[in-house]
Write a protein that holds these residues in place. Structure first.
Motif, PDB file in Angstrom:
ATOM      1  N   ARG A 263      -5.119  -1.119 -12.488  1.00  0.00           N
ATOM      2  CA  ARG A 263      -4.102  -1.647 -13.119  1.00  0.00           C
ATOM      3  C   ARG A 263      -4.709  -3.438 -11.621  1.00  0.00           C
ATOM      4  NH1 ARG A 263      -4.021   0.673 -16.592  1.00  0.00           N
ATOM      5  NH2 ARG A 263      -2.608   0.847 -17.862  1.00  0.00           N
ATOM      6  N   PRO A 264      -4.534  -4.748 -11.933  1.00  0.00           N
ATOM      7  CA  PRO A 264      -5.163  -4.975 -13.380  1.00  0.00           C
ATOM      8  C   PRO A 264      -5.881  -4.779 -13.888  1.00  0.00           C
ATOM      9  CG  PRO A 264      -4.909  -6.686 -11.887  1.00  0.00           C
ATOM     10  CD  PRO A 264      -4.717  -5.650 -11.116  1.00  0.00           C
TER      11      PRO A 264
ATOM     12  N   HIS B 203      -7.920  -6.246 -15.984  1.00  0.00           N
ATOM     13  CA  HIS B 203      -9.484  -6.662 -15.586  1.00  0.00           C
ATOM     14  C   HIS B 203     -10.623  -6.359 -14.995  1.00  0.00           C
ATOM     15  CE1 HIS B 203      -8.315  -8.289 -11.799  1.00  0.00           C
ATOM     16  NE2 HIS B 203      -7.489  -9.311 -12.002  1.00  0.00           N
ATOM     17  N   LYS B 204     -10.954  -5.185 -14.325  1.00  0.00           N
ATOM     18  CA  LYS B 204     -11.364  -4.805 -13.211  1.00  0.00           C
ATOM     19  C   LYS B 204     -12.146  -5.663 -12.505  1.00  0.00           C
ATOM     20  CE  LYS B 204     -11.756  -0.927 -15.819  1.00  0.00           C
ATOM     21  NZ  LYS B 204     -10.710  -0.935 -16.705  1.00  0.00           N
ATOM     22  N   LEU B 205     -11.310  -6.607 -12.052  1.00  0.00           N
ATOM     23  CA  LEU B 205     -11.958  -7.604 -10.853  1.00  0.00           C
ATOM     24  C   LEU B 205     -11.884  -7.320 -10.005  1.00  0.00           C
ATOM     25  CD1 LEU B 205     -12.221 -10.383 -13.360  1.00  0.00           C
ATOM     26  CD2 LEU B 205     -13.921  -9.163 -12.662  1.00  0.00           C
TER      27      LEU B 205
ATOM     28  N   THR C 299      -9.645  -7.156  -6.103  1.00  0.00           N
ATOM     29  CA  THR C 299      -7.661  -7.917  -5.707  1.00  0.00           C
ATOM     30  C   THR C 299      -8.146  -7.321  -4.520  1.00  0.00           C
ATOM     31  OG1 THR C 299      -6.779  -5.479  -6.576  1.00  0.00           O
ATOM     32  CG2 THR C 299      -7.215  -7.344  -8.281  1.00  0.00           C
TER      33      THR C 299
ATOM     34  N   THR D 296     -18.509  -7.123  -9.400  1.00  0.00           N
ATOM     35  CA  THR D 296     -17.278  -7.259  -7.850  1.00  0.00           C
ATOM     36  C   THR D 296     -18.292  -6.358  -6.714  1.00  0.00           C
ATOM     37  OG1 THR D 296     -16.677  -4.704  -8.033  1.00  0.00           O
ATOM     38  CG2 THR D 296     -15.212  -6.466  -9.985  1.00  0.00           C
TER      39      THR D 296
ATOM     40  N   ASP E 102     -13.789  -8.577 -25.269  1.00  0.00           N
ATOM     41  CA  ASP E 102     -13.175  -8.176 -23.959  1.00  0.00           C
ATOM     42  C   ASP E 102     -13.950  -6.451 -23.287  1.00  0.00           C
ATOM     43  OD1 ASP E 102     -11.083 -10.386 -23.482  1.00  0.00           O
ATOM     44  OD2 ASP E 102     -10.136  -9.298 -25.473  1.00  0.00           O
TER      45      ASP E 102
ATOM     46  N   GLN F 144     -15.851  -3.683 -21.308  1.00  0.00           N
ATOM     47  CA  GLN F 144     -15.587  -3.387 -20.809  1.00  0.00           C
ATOM     48  C   GLN F 144     -17.086  -2.377 -20.185  1.00  0.00           C
ATOM     49  OE1 GLN F 144     -12.103  -2.811 -19.343  1.00  0.00           O
ATOM     50  NE2 GLN F 144     -11.722  -5.104 -18.425  1.00  0.00           N
TER      51      GLN F 144
END
Length: 235
Positions: free
Chosen positions: A121-122, A124-126, A128, A161, A197, A199
């Motif tokens: 989480r979150p 979007h797997k970007l 953080t 990322t 969307d 992934q």
């Protein structure tokens, strides 16, 4: 030496998943599984009588109704020097995971193996701040370890990322990028998203430069909502 990394998806595919494990146990030295509940660990041990299992679990935290755990199975005859787990982020009911590790001595060489289930989480797997810290914790834990280093599993990260790039900057080979893998999730995952969307990445294998790869593949087989990552290397 053959290793398979796989997020089990709690064995929701049933017989398809169990047949995959049983068949591959005949020629696989090490399995690294994520999303393993206690009864599933016992079932996996039954399917692999020639392997020794090590289980790491967070008994008080459930994920989607399952008690979460990770498991490493090592072929009998290989020397497991030590094993354990390290929390990578705060464990909560819908976001559980950590690094399970095993140090294995083979033919006089030491292999430092890390089995990862990263922060989900979150969704979007970007990047953080927590995911950046997670990558740093893994890298720092292995930094001064001698021998071969192999890090794999479900990182819950997209390919572009910085959290992934940190491993490359630390000197690790990113086998997903190096072997031009296009997808680590497969159709069972893609069906859960609209086309825009989808992934395609979450799972990775990072290796130190002294690991001599014989082959690496991510076969598109529907045993889970993740695809198996299969590494064969020289010892």
């Amino acid at each position: 030496m053959k290793i398979i990394f796989l997020n089990c998806w709690y064995a929701k595919t049933g017989r398809v998943f169990f047949d995959f494990v049983k068949e591959n146990s005949l020629n696989t030295d090490i399995f690294c599984f994520q999303e393993v509940y206690p009864k599933l660990f016992s079932k996996l041990q039954e399917l692999q009588p020639n392997h020794v299992g090590r289980y790491a679990t967070e008994n008080k935290v459930e994920l989607l109704g399952y008690v979460y755990g990770e498991a490493i199975f090592v072929k009998k005859g290989l020397d497991i020097v030590s094993s354990g787990k390290i929390n990578l982020f705060r464990q909560v009911y819908n976001d559980v995971g950590y690094m399970q590790y095993a140090n294995i001595r083979i033919s006089g060489k030491m292999i430092y193996l890390a089995n990862i289930h990263g922060k989900a989480r979150p969704g979007h797997k970007l990047d953080t701040p927590a995911r950046l810290r997670q990558s740093k914790l893994i890298i720092d834990f292995l930094e001064n370890k001698p021998g071969l280093k192999i890090i794999g599993g479900d990182f819950n990260l997209l390919l572009e990322t910085r959290s992934v790039g940190m491993f490359e900057e630390a000197g690790y080979r990113n086998l997903i990028k190096e072997f031009d893998i296009k997808d680590t999730r497969g159709k069972l995952s893609h069906r859960q998203f609209t086309q825009k969307d989808i992934q395609y990445f979450a799972d990775y294998v990072f290796i130190s430069p002294n690991v001599k790869v014989k082959s690496f593949s991510v076969p598109n087989i529907e045993v889970s909502d993740h695809l198996p990552l299969i590494l064969d290397f020289e010892v």
